[in-house]
Each structure stands twice: as C-alpha cells, then as structure tokens.
Design an enzyme around this catalytic site. Structure first.
Site, PDB file in Angstrom:
ATOM      1  N   ASP A 188      -6.869   9.820  -2.940  1.00 28.38           N
ATOM      2  CA  ASP A 188      -5.806   8.905  -2.501  1.00 28.38           C
ATOM      3  C   ASP A 188      -6.255   8.262  -1.195  1.00 28.38           C
ATOM      4  OD1 ASP A 188      -3.230   7.703  -2.148  1.00 28.38           O
ATOM      5  OD2 ASP A 188      -2.658   9.330  -0.818  1.00 28.38           O
ATOM      6  N   SER A 189      -5.559   7.203  -0.814  1.00 26.40           N
ATOM      7  CA  SER A 189      -5.843   6.559   0.467  1.00 26.40           C
ATOM      8  C   SER A 189      -5.564   7.509   1.638  1.00 26.40           C
ATOM      9  CB  SER A 189      -4.981   5.315   0.610  1.00 26.40           C
ATOM     10  OG  SER A 189      -3.621   5.654   0.481  1.00 26.40           O
ATOM     11  N   TYR A 244      -4.039   1.609   2.512  1.00 22.92           N
ATOM     12  CA  TYR A 244      -4.707   0.636   1.647  1.00 22.92           C
ATOM     13  C   TYR A 244      -3.747  -0.494   1.251  1.00 22.92           C
ATOM     14  CZ  TYR A 244      -8.633   3.878   0.550  1.00 22.92           C
ATOM     15  OH  TYR A 244      -9.719   4.703   0.588  1.00 22.92           O
ATOM     16  N   GLY A 245      -2.439  -0.205   1.305  1.00 20.94           N
ATOM     17  CA  GLY A 245      -1.426  -1.153   0.812  1.00 20.94           C
ATOM     18  C   GLY A 245      -1.556  -2.574   1.333  1.00 20.94           C
ATOM     19  N   CYS A 294      -3.171   7.271  -6.371  1.00 18.87           N
ATOM     20  CA  CYS A 294      -2.769   6.203  -5.452  1.00 18.87           C
ATOM     21  C   CYS A 294      -2.446   4.985  -6.310  1.00 18.87           C
ATOM     22  CB  CYS A 294      -3.930   5.901  -4.505  1.00 18.87           C
ATOM     23  SG  CYS A 294      -3.619   4.523  -3.393  1.00 18.87           S
ATOM     24  N   ASN A 295      -1.242   4.478  -6.156  1.00 16.00           N
ATOM     25  CA  ASN A 295      -0.859   3.300  -6.955  1.00 16.00           C
ATOM     26  C   ASN A 295      -1.670   2.076  -6.572  1.00 16.00           C
ATOM     27  OD1 ASN A 295       1.930   3.616  -8.645  1.00 16.00           O
ATOM     28  ND2 ASN A 295       1.731   5.133  -7.046  1.00 16.00           N
ATOM     29  N   THR A 296      -1.951   1.946  -5.265  1.00 16.74           N
ATOM     30  CA  THR A 296      -2.678   0.768  -4.799  1.00 16.74           C
ATOM     31  C   THR A 296      -4.070   0.736  -5.432  1.00 16.74           C
ATOM     32  OG1 THR A 296      -1.427   0.852  -2.742  1.00 16.74           O
ATOM     33  CG2 THR A 296      -3.449  -0.437  -2.715  1.00 16.74           C
ATOM     34  N   GLU A 327       5.732   8.813   6.504  1.00 18.77           N
ATOM     35  CA  GLU A 327       4.690   9.486   7.284  1.00 18.77           C
ATOM     36  C   GLU A 327       5.245  10.019   8.604  1.00 18.77           C
ATOM     37  OE1 GLU A 327       0.990   7.377   7.346  1.00 18.77           O
ATOM     38  OE2 GLU A 327       0.802   7.715   5.193  1.00 18.77           O
ATOM     39  N   CYS A 365       4.478   4.214  -5.838  1.00 22.23           N
ATOM     40  CA  CYS A 365       3.659   4.559  -4.658  1.00 22.23           C
ATOM     41  C   CYS A 365       3.706   6.078  -4.576  1.00 22.23           C
ATOM     42  CB  CYS A 365       4.269   3.939  -3.404  1.00 22.23           C
ATOM     43  SG  CYS A 365       3.492   4.502  -1.872  1.00 22.23           S
ATOM     44  N   THR A 366       2.546   6.690  -4.315  1.00 23.65           N
ATOM     45  CA  THR A 366       2.528   8.156  -4.368  1.00 23.65           C
ATOM     46  C   THR A 366       3.282   8.799  -3.202  1.00 23.65           C
ATOM     47  OG1 THR A 366       0.248   7.940  -3.587  1.00 23.65           O
ATOM     48  CG2 THR A 366       0.562   8.570  -5.861  1.00 23.65           C
ATOM     49  N   HIS A 367       3.634   8.033  -2.187  1.00 29.75           N
ATOM     50  CA  HIS A 367       4.488   8.583  -1.121  1.00 29.75           C
ATOM     51  C   HIS A 367       5.947   8.732  -1.591  1.00 29.75           C
ATOM     52  CE1 HIS A 367       1.273   7.561   1.648  1.00 29.75           C
ATOM     53  NE2 HIS A 367       1.989   7.839   2.724  1.00 29.75           N
TER      54      HIS A 367
HETATM   55  N1  DGL Z   1      -1.181   5.860  -1.562  1.00 32.73           N
HETATM   56  C1  DGL Z   1      -0.700   4.518  -1.492  1.00 32.73           C
HETATM   57  C2  DGL Z   1      -0.064   4.137  -2.837  1.00 32.73           C
HETATM   58  O1  DGL Z   1       0.264   4.968  -3.650  1.00 32.73           O
HETATM   59  C3  DGL Z   1       0.287   4.303  -0.352  1.00 32.73           C
HETATM   60  C4  DGL Z   1      -0.332   4.372   1.049  1.00 32.73           C
HETATM   61  C5  DGL Z   1      -1.269   3.237   1.381  1.00 32.73           C
HETATM   62  O2  DGL Z   1      -0.821   2.093   1.621  1.00 32.73           O
HETATM   63  O3  DGL Z   1      -2.471   3.501   1.429  1.00 32.73           O
HETATM   64  O4  DGL Z   1       0.108   2.974  -3.104  1.00 32.73           O
END
Ligand code: DGL
Length: 267
Positions: free
Chosen positions: A11-12, A43-44, A74-76, A153, A185-187
């Site tokens: 993940d990011s 990464y978003g 990570c969705n991004t 976060e 988004c995984t958050h």
């Molecule tokens: N992990 C990212 C996602 O699932 C969110 C955090 C980021 O912006 O890197 O999209």
C-alpha cells in the site's frame, strides 16, 4: 500440495492494513509480508505515471521476499497500475477495484451506486469502468474525498470534524439517490462507524478490504497456492520510512498483532 511462501501485500502507507486484517481473519494460515510506502505516502494526489512507477518498485521488493501472490491493498494503485503489474510480474496480482465493484453490483437494488475515494482513484474512473463492464445500465455517482485520509491518519475516527466532512462529501451523492456506497480507499473501513452514522437512510456499505480478501482466497484456491493448516501464518510489516502515529491508530482500531517493524529503504 501446500505453499508456505508469503502473500505480498502493499500500500502507499499504513491504510492497507485494513486489507491485512481481512486477510488474517479469512486466511489465518497464510504468511503475509506487508510493505507500506510511508516514505512517499500519500499517492492520492499524484499522477498515474508516478503511482505506476512506485507500484512496480514496491512489487519488485515483495518479489525479493519470495511472494507467491501480490495484493495491491491500495485503491489508488489498483485504479491506475493493475494492468502494468499483471504484465510485469508472473505471480497472480489481486487489486481492490474488481472485488469491490462485484460486491457493489450484488448489493444494489436500485442500480445506482456511489463511490468515494482519493482524487487519483476517482479521476481514473476505474470503478465506473469495472461496474459498467458488468452492467452497462448501472448508474454511478462518484466523489473524491481528499480530506478523509488526513483525518483518519490523525486518529479522528470519532470526531465531529470528521462527521461534518463526511456529510459534506456525501450529501450530493446521497441526493443523487444511491442505495449502495463503495468505500474506495483502504483507509475508509476505519470510518465505517462514522459513515454509517452520517447516512440518514439505509445504504449498503461495500468495503474493499473484505471483498479483496475473498478474491485472494479464490485465486489461491484456483492456483493451488494455499498454505497448509494447522500452522498460524506470520505477519511481517515493513515500511519504507519510520512509522508515524497512524500505525498505532490502525493497529488499535484493527486489533492487529505484529512484531518489530522492519525498515525497508527504497532502492
Ligand atoms: N491507500 C490509498 C488508497 O487506498 C489512500 C492513501 C493515499 O492517498 O496514498 O487509495
């Protein structure tokens, strides 16, 4: 035949631990090596080219750990780099978009689905594409929610600032008439409680973590890559830079157990 090599998850940053939690619950015998790119998160807001480059580097690092499959938690990254990763690496690559889209299609009754995520995820249109590939008539209302990641976060999971932001982001897509909402988004699984509170009517929430874990299970079964029971798998967590407070927020909220964090500098 059993395969005790680890599942490589990346993940990011730390948010992908929501996917690890779902994997630990569903596949307790599997060894997992988690790599979070805390040196370069988020990464978003970044371009697809940059996210692709980072994704290939992280996946290469996990292949160096002898990963038997790569899980893009990570969705991004899943929204812009999955075809590239599949082409570059020979092990199965599983992302979060397809499983989330499939679950949303099963959940919706009125065929109108909402999607929330980072700017890069929403801009990519990856969920719309996956949803429309399965059902051309589906209606999709999407919204980028860039302030939710920093609020999570900061550990503001139960706070009126977060509740107000959620309402502000969700109001327009709720007014559109969605009956299902993809937490893209995984958050966001860490905000399930706050999001459910904010929704004034019955909306199905689709969590990318749980659906991704089910897709991993299916892939391992199909390719005879499962680890043998009865041993409990181990979880290793490595980060590309020192962890901040979010690691404690996630560990507590998810009740995950892991030992020392390994520092894994970027090549
Ligand atoms: N992990 C990212 C996602 O699932 C969110 C955090 C980021 O912006 O890197 O999209």
């Amino acid at each position: 035949m059993s395969d005790s090599r680890p599942i490589g998850v990346f993940d990011s940053g730390i948010g992908g631990l929501t996917v690890v939690k779902a994997l630990r619950d569903l596949l307790p015998n599997e060894n997992i090596f988690y790599l979070g790119d805390t040196a370069r998160v988020p990464y978003g807001p970044k371009s697809p080219e940059t996210v692709q480059r980072y994704a290939v580097e992280l996946a290469g690092m996990l292949m160096g750990k002898n990963a038997k499959a790569l899980v893009v938690a990570c969705n991004t990254v899943s929204s812009v780099a999955l075809p590239l990763l599949t082409q570059k690496f020979t092990v199965p690559v599983i992302g979060v978009i397809e499983p989330g889209a499939r679950a949303a299609l099963q959940a919706t009754r009125n065929r109108h689905i909402g999607v929330i995520g980072t700017r890069a995820t929403i801009r990519s249109g990856a969920y719309e594409k996956a949803l429309r590939a399965a059902d051309n008539d589906i209606r999709v209302s999407s919204r980028a929610c860039p302030l939710l990641v920093p609020l999570i976060e900061e550990g503001l999971l139960d706070d009126d600032v977060t509740d107000r932001m959620i309402m502000r982001y969700l109001e327009p897509i709720l007014a559109d008439g969605i009956d299902t909402l993809v937490l893209g988004c995984t958050h966001y699984p860490l905000l399930t409680g706050a999001i459910a509170r904010a929704l004034k009517r019955q909306i199905m929430l689709v969590d990318s973590a749980q659906n991704c874990a089910r897709a991993v299970e299916e892939t391992l079964d199909r390719q005879s890559l499962r680890a043998a029971p009865p041993t409990r798998g181990e979880l290793h967590v490595a980060l590309t830079d020192a962890a901040d407070n979010f690691l404690n927020v996630a560990r507590d909220a998810l009740q995950l157990h892991f030992g020392e964090i390994e520092l894994q500098p970027l090549p």
